[in-house]
Design a protein around this motif. Structure first.
Motif, PDB file in Angstrom:
ATOM      1  N   SER B  24      52.027  44.375  22.864  1.00 30.01           N
ATOM      2  CA  SER B  24      51.595  45.822  23.477  1.00 30.01           C
ATOM      3  C   SER B  24      50.034  46.034  23.556  1.00 30.01           C
ATOM      4  O   SER B  24      49.996  46.903  22.398  1.00 30.01           O
ATOM      5  CB  SER B  24      52.605  47.026  23.084  1.00 30.01           C
ATOM      6  N   HIS B  25      49.432  45.600  24.017  1.00 29.86           N
ATOM      7  CA  HIS B  25      47.941  46.121  24.188  1.00 29.86           C
ATOM      8  C   HIS B  25      47.580  47.094  25.419  1.00 29.86           C
ATOM      9  O   HIS B  25      48.144  46.929  26.324  1.00 29.86           O
ATOM     10  CB  HIS B  25      46.958  44.959  24.459  1.00 29.86           C
ATOM     11  N   SER B  26      47.181  48.058  24.651  1.00 26.38           N
ATOM     12  CA  SER B  26      46.711  49.180  26.060  1.00 26.38           C
ATOM     13  C   SER B  26      45.641  49.053  26.510  1.00 26.38           C
ATOM     14  O   SER B  26      44.361  49.128  25.564  1.00 26.38           O
ATOM     15  CB  SER B  26      47.244  50.495  24.962  1.00 26.38           C
ATOM     16  N   CYS B  27      45.318  48.840  27.581  1.00 29.83           N
ATOM     17  CA  CYS B  27      44.069  48.773  28.460  1.00 29.83           C
ATOM     18  C   CYS B  27      43.482  50.432  28.356  1.00 29.83           C
ATOM     19  O   CYS B  27      42.438  50.509  28.577  1.00 29.83           O
ATOM     20  CB  CYS B  27      44.233  48.304  29.825  1.00 29.83           C
ATOM     21  N   ALA B  28      44.380  51.458  28.389  1.00 31.20           N
ATOM     22  CA  ALA B  28      44.019  52.788  28.185  1.00 31.20           C
ATOM     23  C   ALA B  28      43.262  53.245  27.338  1.00 31.20           C
ATOM     24  O   ALA B  28      42.171  53.602  27.363  1.00 31.20           O
ATOM     25  CB  ALA B  28      45.427  53.702  28.534  1.00 31.20           C
ATOM     26  N   MET B  29      43.705  52.516  25.979  1.00 32.47           N
ATOM     27  CA  MET B  29      42.949  52.927  24.783  1.00 32.47           C
ATOM     28  C   MET B  29      41.393  52.277  24.724  1.00 32.47           C
ATOM     29  O   MET B  29      40.598  52.977  24.604  1.00 32.47           O
ATOM     30  CB  MET B  29      43.519  52.372  23.664  1.00 32.47           C
ATOM     31  N   GLU B  30      41.532  51.036  25.511  1.00 32.12           N
ATOM     32  CA  GLU B  30      40.274  50.213  25.427  1.00 32.12           C
ATOM     33  C   GLU B  30      39.270  51.150  26.514  1.00 32.12           C
ATOM     34  O   GLU B  30      38.253  51.421  26.425  1.00 32.12           O
ATOM     35  CB  GLU B  30      40.442  49.033  26.199  1.00 32.12           C
ATOM     36  N   SER B  44      39.129  39.641  30.369  1.00 30.66           N
ATOM     37  CA  SER B  44      40.134  39.410  29.271  1.00 30.66           C
ATOM     38  C   SER B  44      39.961  38.124  28.741  1.00 30.66           C
ATOM     39  O   SER B  44      39.910  37.101  29.604  1.00 30.66           O
ATOM     40  CB  SER B  44      41.544  39.672  29.694  1.00 30.66           C
ATOM     41  N   VAL B  45      40.090  37.964  27.257  1.00 28.08           N
ATOM     42  CA  VAL B  45      40.097  36.602  26.867  1.00 28.08           C
ATOM     43  C   VAL B  45      41.423  36.238  26.300  1.00 28.08           C
ATOM     44  O   VAL B  45      42.322  36.903  25.622  1.00 28.08           O
ATOM     45  CB  VAL B  45      39.145  36.439  25.625  1.00 28.08           C
ATOM     46  N   GLU B  74      51.474  35.036  27.125  1.00 25.89           N
ATOM     47  CA  GLU B  74      52.863  35.580  27.220  1.00 25.89           C
ATOM     48  C   GLU B  74      52.175  37.132  26.842  1.00 25.89           C
ATOM     49  O   GLU B  74      52.640  38.371  27.189  1.00 25.89           O
ATOM     50  CB  GLU B  74      53.913  35.318  26.253  1.00 25.89           C
ATOM     51  N   GLU B  75      51.529  37.444  25.836  1.00 23.31           N
ATOM     52  CA  GLU B  75      50.854  38.418  25.205  1.00 23.31           C
ATOM     53  C   GLU B  75      49.909  39.092  26.577  1.00 23.31           C
ATOM     54  O   GLU B  75      50.142  40.446  26.826  1.00 23.31           O
ATOM     55  CB  GLU B  75      49.865  38.405  24.000  1.00 23.31           C
ATOM     56  N   PHE B  76      49.316  38.460  27.098  1.00 23.41           N
ATOM     57  CA  PHE B  76      48.356  38.931  28.248  1.00 23.41           C
ATOM     58  C   PHE B  76      49.424  39.468  29.143  1.00 23.41           C
ATOM     59  O   PHE B  76      49.197  40.582  29.648  1.00 23.41           O
ATOM     60  CB  PHE B  76      47.464  37.933  28.664  1.00 23.41           C
ATOM     61  N   LEU B  77      50.457  38.614  29.798  1.00 20.77           N
ATOM     62  CA  LEU B  77      51.215  39.314  30.927  1.00 20.77           C
ATOM     63  C   LEU B  77      51.950  40.386  30.435  1.00 20.77           C
ATOM     64  O   LEU B  77      52.223  41.107  31.556  1.00 20.77           O
ATOM     65  CB  LEU B  77      52.148  37.853  31.184  1.00 20.77           C
ATOM     66  N   ALA B  78      52.420  40.543  29.123  1.00 16.50           N
ATOM     67  CA  ALA B  78      53.198  41.787  28.857  1.00 16.50           C
ATOM     68  C   ALA B  78      52.133  42.983  28.643  1.00 16.50           C
ATOM     69  O   ALA B  78      52.998  43.870  28.760  1.00 16.50           O
ATOM     70  CB  ALA B  78      53.878  41.500  27.437  1.00 16.50           C
ATOM     71  N   SER B  79      50.993  42.641  28.752  1.00 20.05           N
ATOM     72  CA  SER B  79      50.177  43.861  28.607  1.00 20.05           C
ATOM     73  C   SER B  79      50.019  44.553  29.921  1.00 20.05           C
ATOM     74  O   SER B  79      50.056  44.272  30.943  1.00 20.05           O
ATOM     75  CB  SER B  79      48.750  43.527  27.893  1.00 20.05           C
ATOM     76  N   ASP B  80      49.298  45.868  29.870  1.00 22.13           N
ATOM     77  CA  ASP B  80      49.061  46.588  31.111  1.00 22.13           C
ATOM     78  C   ASP B  80      47.625  46.334  31.545  1.00 22.13           C
ATOM     79  O   ASP B  80      47.120  47.139  32.405  1.00 22.13           O
ATOM     80  CB  ASP B  80      49.340  47.990  31.052  1.00 22.13           C
ATOM     81  N   CYS B  81      47.039  45.217  31.135  1.00 24.02           N
ATOM     82  CA  CYS B  81      45.457  44.842  31.618  1.00 24.02           C
ATOM     83  C   CYS B  81      45.336  43.919  32.637  1.00 24.02           C
ATOM     84  O   CYS B  81      44.333  43.845  33.215  1.00 24.02           O
ATOM     85  CB  CYS B  81      44.765  44.247  30.314  1.00 24.02           C
ATOM     86  N   VAL B  82      46.617  43.284  32.999  1.00 23.95           N
ATOM     87  CA  VAL B  82      46.526  42.401  33.851  1.00 23.95           C
ATOM     88  C   VAL B  82      45.915  42.612  35.191  1.00 23.95           C
ATOM     89  O   VAL B  82      45.002  42.207  35.770  1.00 23.95           O
ATOM     90  CB  VAL B  82      47.813  41.690  34.488  1.00 23.95           C
ATOM     91  N   SER B  83      46.324  43.885  35.846  1.00 30.92           N
ATOM     92  CA  SER B  83      45.715  44.321  36.996  1.00 30.92           C
ATOM     93  C   SER B  83      44.376  44.662  37.065  1.00 30.92           C
ATOM     94  O   SER B  83      43.657  44.576  38.193  1.00 30.92           O
ATOM     95  CB  SER B  83      46.653  45.407  37.575  1.00 30.92           C
ATOM     96  N   GLN B 111      48.303  37.820  41.838  1.00 23.20           N
ATOM     97  CA  GLN B 111      47.037  38.248  40.882  1.00 23.20           C
ATOM     98  C   GLN B 111      46.039  37.425  41.098  1.00 23.20           C
ATOM     99  O   GLN B 111      45.974  36.501  40.277  1.00 23.20           O
ATOM    100  CB  GLN B 111      47.611  38.579  39.337  1.00 23.20           C
ATOM    101  N   GLN B 112      44.970  37.944  41.933  1.00 20.46           N
ATOM    102  CA  GLN B 112      44.238  36.814  42.248  1.00 20.46           C
ATOM    103  C   GLN B 112      42.789  37.238  41.119  1.00 20.46           C
ATOM    104  O   GLN B 112      41.825  37.763  41.459  1.00 20.46           O
ATOM    105  CB  GLN B 112      43.403  36.882  43.439  1.00 20.46           C
ATOM    106  N   ILE B 113      42.971  36.729  39.892  1.00 22.29           N
ATOM    107  CA  ILE B 113      42.005  36.984  38.964  1.00 22.29           C
ATOM    108  C   ILE B 113      41.004  35.738  38.710  1.00 22.29           C
ATOM    109  O   ILE B 113      41.699  34.681  38.639  1.00 22.29           O
ATOM    110  CB  ILE B 113      42.483  37.465  37.571  1.00 22.29           C
TER     111      ILE B 113
END
Lengths: 613, 159
Positions: B24-30, B44-45, B74-83, B111-113
């Motif tokens: 659970s990384h939060s892009c909001a915090m970032e 994202s790395v 897995e950690e990346f996919l589970a985060s809300d940073c993907v979009s 997801q075209q990243i």
């Protein structure tokens, strides 16, 4: 009537005469009927019935008969007495006794017998009439006796005479019959005996025939089996491309199996000689073969070697020869052996060897590549950290205002990643320095023989004549068997390489083990190769030094370090003749084997094992 | 390890403690931290190597990007940073899901990243394959900061 004088009877009354004559005729008929009763009888039965008939018919007091030898079993005597006479005589009426008395009167010669004897027996008045049986009395005699004074009357004489004749005939017949029977029985016996003999002989013959048939059968079977096994042998030789031979060294006489003629492609008409064989041997292998033959002539030994043939069409055949030397009673040397055409196998082996070495190369390259990749990966990770951090650090310092705190942090990380890279290198070194020297008791002869066995086909392919001279009393050494074998193999292969271009002399390779000074053991490998320049000796053992186009130049350097780890010495020397000798000498029991970080017990335990063995 | 398995993270948008599964990384915090320099594109790395996760985000921020690091796909996919991710810097070889696995997964999710692959194993075949699958670049470690910046610029132009 007793005691009365017997006078001529007075003239009879006609009626009486008629009765007398009638009686006489009746008696005659009875006497004449006797032979019919006698038919088939024994002489004793004949005389017995005769005596009974006469006694009754003529009212005799005594009738005696003696047959001289009617059936070839001695005389028969028989007597009949009237009861009255018996009483009067008070004599035994045993025929023999009566016979003796009568003999006195009658004598031996029948011709001289009186027709009538009166008062013949025992003082009694008894008239006896002897009658010959047979014309000359040859059959015997009948004696009729009566106490009547008128005995014998006319009719009585007639009856007695006729009875005697009848008896003669009957006895004659009986004798003939008896003889016939005897002859027939003898004949039967002979026939039976002969039959038995014949049967026995027949049985014997049958057995003999059966045995002979069995023997013939056996012989035929053995012949068949022999032919079969000969056929098998020929077929086996043909299939396995193996021929057999024998060689009388003294006479030079060589016997070949058919298959050998086929292998050598010789006509079978001409005898095989060493010279003829020599024409087929591959020119490059000729020195090897001649050397072998010379050694074979010298002393009885066992051989196993390979050489090539060059056929008239210039095709090449590979032969594998095995021979066993024996001496006969007179000490003459003979070799018996087999030669196999291994050309196909050799080609297959070469293809296999090529494939194998290619595979080994690929495997080596692959594993080296994998190793390199994994080392690179391990190092690239911290290197990336170092470069990124250093880059960031520079950027932070270049900013306006400079981010000193951030720069300090990234510089620290750079140092940390640098250390991490260093650790990777240390780990790698640790990984590759894990090889301990194991210490065990090693029989250098045995280790050498194993190396020879492993490289035998390579030796033969390189057409090298190997002469092992391994000391019998070689003590074991303590060390790492595999490492020492690596050294021996390396020296071997170097020697082969050094001789690969030698064609003007035998490619002789001597491997020698012996005791060395100071409780050491020495092994030397002497080749007849190209040798080396004297000033190049030291360079030989430097890493990456090589005179070979295909070599890496690390073999001798590694070998030397192995020998040194065994507290030994490895050196090279030029031969007096062509080639070089590489030797190493190691102590039997090193004070301590240097295995860099060996955690093993070095030395003593293994040695005591060997001493016990 | 920065990977916070079963870590309790407090977010400022939701004033509560949430039990995370280590992803659970939060892009909001970032994004709040980056608010002063708003509209910075997020890079994202994803790499299992800690020193990369430590050093790369700092460099990216020096470049002027917003940066987040994840220890696994897995950690990346589970985060809300993907979009919100404008560019993904992705390691190839990782335990579990690999970089190319994530590349396929994102394609499935439409997801075209743009992706810049990074790897410590120099393997041209693998590089060729990921490029054919649409990656912007594949850099072999150790790569220079300028090579990375060039790749990022290419990626953002594509974007």
């Amino acid at each position: 009537m007793h005691g009365e004088a017997q006078l001529e009877p007075p003239a009879e009354h006609p009626a009486d005469e008629i009765r007398r004559l009638q009686r006489c005729i009746n008696d005659l008929v009875s006497v004449l009927a006797l032979p019919a009763i006698w038919t088939g009888s024994e002489p004793s039965q004949i005389v017995s019935t005769l005596l009974d008939a006469l006694l009754g018919m003529l009212h005799l007091d005594l009738v005696y008969v003696r047959l001289k030898d009617p059936v070839g079993e001695g005389p028969i005597e028989m007597v009949r007495c009237a009861l009255t006479l018996k009483l009067a005589l008070k004599l035994t009426t045993r025929p023999q006794e009566i016979g003796e008395v009568l003999d006195h009167w009658l004598g031996d010669d029948p011709q001289k017998w009186p027709p009538l004897v009166r008062n013949a027996i025992g003082g009694e008045d008894i008239s006896i009439v002897p009658l010959r049986l047979g014309l000359q009395g040859e059959i015997g005699v009948i004696v009729a006796g009566s106490q009547r004074t008128d005995f014998p009357g006319q009719t009585e004489r007639l009856l007695l005479s006729v009875a005697a004749n009848q008896a003669s005939i009957g006895l004659q017949e009986a004798r003939l019959l008896s003889q016939q029977k005897r002859v027939a029985s003898e004949l039967d016996q002979r026939v039976a005996q002969r039959t038995r003999d014949l049967a026995a002989a027949n049985e014997e013959l049958r057995k003999e025939i059966a045995e002979r048939r069995l023997a013939e059968e056996r012989l035929r079977r053995e012949e068949r089996e022999l032919k079969r096994s000969e056929a098998f042998l020929a077929e086996g030789q043909h299939l396995s491309r193996t021929g057999s031979f024998s060689w009388q060294v003294a006479t030079g006489e060589i016997t070949w199996s058919e298959q050998l003629y086929r292998i050598f492609e010789f006509e079978q008409d001409a005898p095989v000689t060493i010279e003829r064989i020599g024409t087929r041997v591959h020119p490059e292998d000729l020195p090897l073969v001649i050397d072998m033959i010379d050694r074979a002539r010298g002393a009885s030994r066992d051989f196993e070697f390979e050489h090539r043939l060059q056929m008239p069409d210039h095709s090449v055949k590979y032969l594998h020869l095995v021979a066993h030397g024996i001496r006969d009673h007179d000490g003459r040397l003979e070799y018996i052996g087999a030669i196999q055409d291994v050309t196909q196998r050799r080609f297959a082996e070469e293809a296999l060897g090529k494939a194998r070495s290619e595979l080994a190369h690929v495997a080596r390259v692959t594993s080296l590549g994998a190793l390199t990749a994994s080392i690179a990966h391990e190092l690239n990770q911290p290197l990336q950290g170092i470069i990124t951090n250093a880059g960031t650090c520079l950027r932070m310092l270049a900013a306006d205002p400079p981010n000193v705190e951030g720069a300090r942090e990234t510089a620290r990380r750079t140092i940390r990643d640098g250390n991490r890279a260093s650790e990777v290198v240390t780990r790698l070194r640790a990984l590759f320095s894990k090889k301990d020297v194991t210490a065990e008791s090693v029989d250098l002869n045995e280790a050498t023989r194993e190396v020879i066995a492993l490289s035998l086909s390579k030796l033969q392919r390189s057409r090298v004549i190997l002469r092992p001279e391994l000391a019998d009393d070689l003590p074991p050494v303590t060390g790492d068997r595999v490492q020492l074998q690596q050294v021996i193999l390396n020296l071997f292969l170097n020697a082969l390489d050094a001789m690969s271009g030698v064609d003007d002399r035998p490619r002789r390779l001597v491997i020698r083990t012996e005791r060395d000074e100071g409780d050491r053991v020495r092994l030397a490998v002497q080749d007849a190769g190209v040798g080396f320049e004297p000033q190049g000796v030291d360079k030989l053992f430097e890493p990456f030094y090589t005179t070979k186009s295909g070599g890496m130049g690390i073999g001798l350097s590694v070998s030397r370090s192995i020998i040194e780890s065994h507290h030994g010495r490895l050196w090279a020397a030029a031969n007096d003749g062509p080639g070089a000798t590489f030797s190493f000498s190691i102590p039997r029991v090193p004070a301590r084997v240097t295995g860099a970080h060996s955690n093993r017990d070095i030395g003593t335990p293994a040695v005591s094992d060997t001493d016990a063995a | 390890m920065a990977r916070a398995a079963l870590a309790l993270v407090q977010t400022d948008t939701k004033a509560q403690w949430t039990l995370s599964h280590g992803v659970s990384h939060s892009c909001a915090m970032e994004s709040r931290q980056e608010r002063s320099t708003i509209e910075r594109p997020l890079v994202s790395v994803v790499d299992d190597d800690e020193s990369v996760r430590e050093s790369l985000p700092d460099l990216l921020r020096e470049f002027g990007f917003a940066a987040r690091a994840f220890s696994s796909p897995e950690e990346f996919l589970a985060s809300d940073c993907v979009s919100q991710t404008r560019c993904l810097i992705l390691d190839i070889a990782m335990p579990g899901m690999t970089g190319p696995d994530l590349q396929r997964e994102l394609k499935l999710r439409r997801q075209q990243i743009p992706i810049v692959f990074i790897t410590a194993r120099k393997n041209e075949t693998v590089r060729q394959r990921v490029l054919e699958q649409g990656a912007v670049e594949c850099l072999f470690k150790p790569f220079s900061d300028t090579a990375l910046l060039e790749a990022l610029n290419t990626a953002l132009r594509v974007n």
